[in-house]
Design a protein around this motif. Structure first.
Motif, PDB file in Angstrom:
ATOM      1  N   UNK A  66       1.226 -16.550  62.317  1.00 25.35           N
ATOM      2  CA  UNK A  66       2.623 -16.864  62.712  1.00 25.35           C
ATOM      3  C   UNK A  66       3.858 -16.036  62.077  1.00 25.35           C
ATOM      4  N   UNK A  67       4.856 -15.987  62.950  1.00 22.99           N
ATOM      5  CA  UNK A  67       5.896 -14.986  62.551  1.00 22.99           C
ATOM      6  C   UNK A  67       6.970 -16.095  62.274  1.00 22.99           C
ATOM      7  N   UNK A  68       7.620 -15.776  61.172  1.00 23.13           N
ATOM      8  CA  UNK A  68       8.782 -16.829  60.842  1.00 23.13           C
ATOM      9  C   UNK A  68       9.812 -15.960  60.218  1.00 23.13           C
ATOM     10  N   UNK A  69      11.020 -15.787  60.748  1.00 24.67           N
ATOM     11  CA  UNK A  69      12.213 -14.837  60.320  1.00 24.67           C
ATOM     12  C   UNK A  69      11.820 -13.361  60.169  1.00 24.67           C
ATOM     13  N   UNK A  70      10.813 -12.955  60.917  1.00 25.00           N
ATOM     14  CA  UNK A  70      10.485 -11.632  60.998  1.00 25.00           C
ATOM     15  C   UNK A  70       9.463 -11.224  60.006  1.00 25.00           C
ATOM     16  N   UNK A  71       8.855 -12.243  59.373  1.00 25.03           N
ATOM     17  CA  UNK A  71       7.858 -11.957  58.443  1.00 25.03           C
ATOM     18  C   UNK A  71       6.533 -12.726  58.868  1.00 25.03           C
ATOM     19  N   UNK A  72       5.321 -11.897  58.451  1.00 23.27           N
ATOM     20  CA  UNK A  72       4.051 -12.423  58.742  1.00 23.27           C
ATOM     21  C   UNK A  72       3.458 -13.526  58.043  1.00 23.27           C
ATOM     22  N   UNK A  73       2.751 -14.456  58.487  1.00 17.46           N
ATOM     23  CA  UNK A  73       2.185 -15.621  57.671  1.00 17.46           C
ATOM     24  C   UNK A  73       0.807 -15.808  58.445  1.00 17.46           C
ATOM     25  N   UNK A  74      -0.155 -16.452  57.339  1.00 16.43           N
ATOM     26  CA  UNK A  74      -1.220 -16.775  57.730  1.00 16.43           C
ATOM     27  C   UNK A  74      -1.660 -18.437  57.003  1.00 16.43           C
ATOM     28  N   UNK A  75      -1.817 -19.473  57.694  1.00 11.72           N
ATOM     29  CA  UNK A  75      -2.054 -20.636  57.232  1.00 11.72           C
ATOM     30  C   UNK A  75      -3.464 -21.100  57.526  1.00 11.72           C
ATOM     31  N   UNK A  76      -4.171 -21.645  56.895  1.00 13.59           N
ATOM     32  CA  UNK A  76      -5.615 -22.523  57.078  1.00 13.59           C
ATOM     33  C   UNK A  76      -5.648 -23.659  56.310  1.00 13.59           C
ATOM     34  N   UNK A  77      -6.448 -24.549  56.606  1.00 16.26           N
ATOM     35  CA  UNK A  77      -6.782 -25.807  55.701  1.00 16.26           C
ATOM     36  C   UNK A  77      -7.936 -25.459  54.841  1.00 16.26           C
ATOM     37  N   UNK A  78      -7.842 -26.026  53.411  1.00 19.62           N
ATOM     38  CA  UNK A  78      -8.891 -25.815  52.452  1.00 19.62           C
ATOM     39  C   UNK A  78      -9.267 -27.475  52.084  1.00 19.62           C
ATOM     40  N   UNK A  79     -10.288 -27.224  51.170  1.00 23.98           N
ATOM     41  CA  UNK A  79     -10.704 -28.549  50.627  1.00 23.98           C
ATOM     42  C   UNK A  79      -9.952 -28.600  49.471  1.00 23.98           C
ATOM     43  N   UNK A  80      -9.343 -29.713  49.104  1.00 21.87           N
ATOM     44  CA  UNK A  80      -8.711 -29.955  47.860  1.00 21.87           C
ATOM     45  C   UNK A  80      -9.755 -29.859  46.751  1.00 21.87           C
ATOM     46  N   UNK A  81      -9.458 -29.088  45.504  1.00 16.87           N
ATOM     47  CA  UNK A  81     -10.299 -28.872  44.500  1.00 16.87           C
ATOM     48  C   UNK A  81     -10.290 -30.305  43.630  1.00 16.87           C
ATOM     49  N   UNK A  82      -9.141 -30.842  43.664  1.00 13.03           N
ATOM     50  CA  UNK A  82      -9.274 -32.101  43.007  1.00 13.03           C
ATOM     51  C   UNK A  82     -10.219 -33.417  43.718  1.00 13.03           C
ATOM     52  N   UNK A  83      -9.821 -33.299  44.902  1.00 12.57           N
ATOM     53  CA  UNK A  83     -10.295 -34.382  45.843  1.00 12.57           C
ATOM     54  C   UNK A  83     -10.920 -33.842  46.980  1.00 12.57           C
ATOM     55  N   UNK A  84     -12.441 -33.631  47.019  1.00 11.90           N
ATOM     56  CA  UNK A  84     -12.984 -33.351  48.052  1.00 11.90           C
ATOM     57  C   UNK A  84     -12.975 -34.038  49.380  1.00 11.90           C
TER      58      UNK A  84
END
Length: 201
Positions: A159-177
């Motif tokens: 996604x683009x926010x304020x003219x910048x490029x971002x990438x997001x994705x869910x991951x498994x929490x290392x502390x709590x699987x």
């Protein structure tokens, strides 16, 4: 005499009915053919998008491929009707095209074009090209590092926010699987080279 008159009327009536039936049959066939043509013309390519960078300067992306959805090719078509200049770039693809957009992330005045592909069921990737000096130049988009991939299962969102490029994705929490957290990375472009920074919430 009346007999002949009625016989002639009956024959004319039967001929008229047969003619109407033939026309109806022909109309049904014509309708079916028109429907098939309309379907073919409506979506001749699996993906198509047109971007107008400025009046008279357009970049179009079309994809093609028969058989497997994830195999085929795509082409970026540049039309500069003001300068009467036309260029194209053809690329083989492994993945399903899901989006196409442009931006000038490095603010050098040359537009970059981002081709988003679904390379696996849930994994997205980008192919990036800069149009400069009358040509398309490929810019390598960085793959996720082994550290960034910890707990990675796909479902990326660019996604683009304020003219910048971002990438997001869910991951498994290392502390709590049993839990998932979202990782977000910001991409910067300088000298046709990307750098990545993790955004901490």
């Amino acid at each position: 005499m009346n007999y002949k008159k009625y016989t002639l009327q009956h024959l004319l009536l039967m001929a008229g009915v047969l003619f109407c039936f033939a026309c109806t049959q022909e109309n049904e066939t014509v309708k079916e053919v028109k429907q098939e043509i309309t379907k073919a013309v409506k979506n001749p390519f699996p993906f198509y998008k047109d971007i107008e960078v400025k009046p008279g300067l357009n970049f179009e992306l079309v994809s093609w491929g028969k058989g497997a959805d994830s195999l085929g090719g795509y082409q970026i078509l540049m039309s500069d009707s003001v300068k009467n200049n036309y260029k194209s770039l053809a690329v083989e693809r492994k993945g399903i095209l899901t989006d196409f957009w442009n931006m000038d992330l490095d603010n050098d005045g040359n537009p970059e074009f981002y081709v988003q592909l679904l390379s696996k069921k849930t994994v997205s990737d980008l192919n990036v090209y800069e149009y400069a000096g009358g040509d398309f130049n490929k810019i390598s988009f960085p793959s996720l590092t082994s550290n960034q991939k910890k707990g990675y299962e796909g479902n990326d969102k660019f996604f683009i926010k304020n003219g910048d490029l971002f990438r997001s994705f869910p991951v498994i929490d290392g502390a709590d699987s049993t839990k998932k957290i979202t990782k977000t990375y910001q991409y910067k472009l300088s000298g046709n080279s990307f750098s990545t920074t993790e955004i901490k919430e």
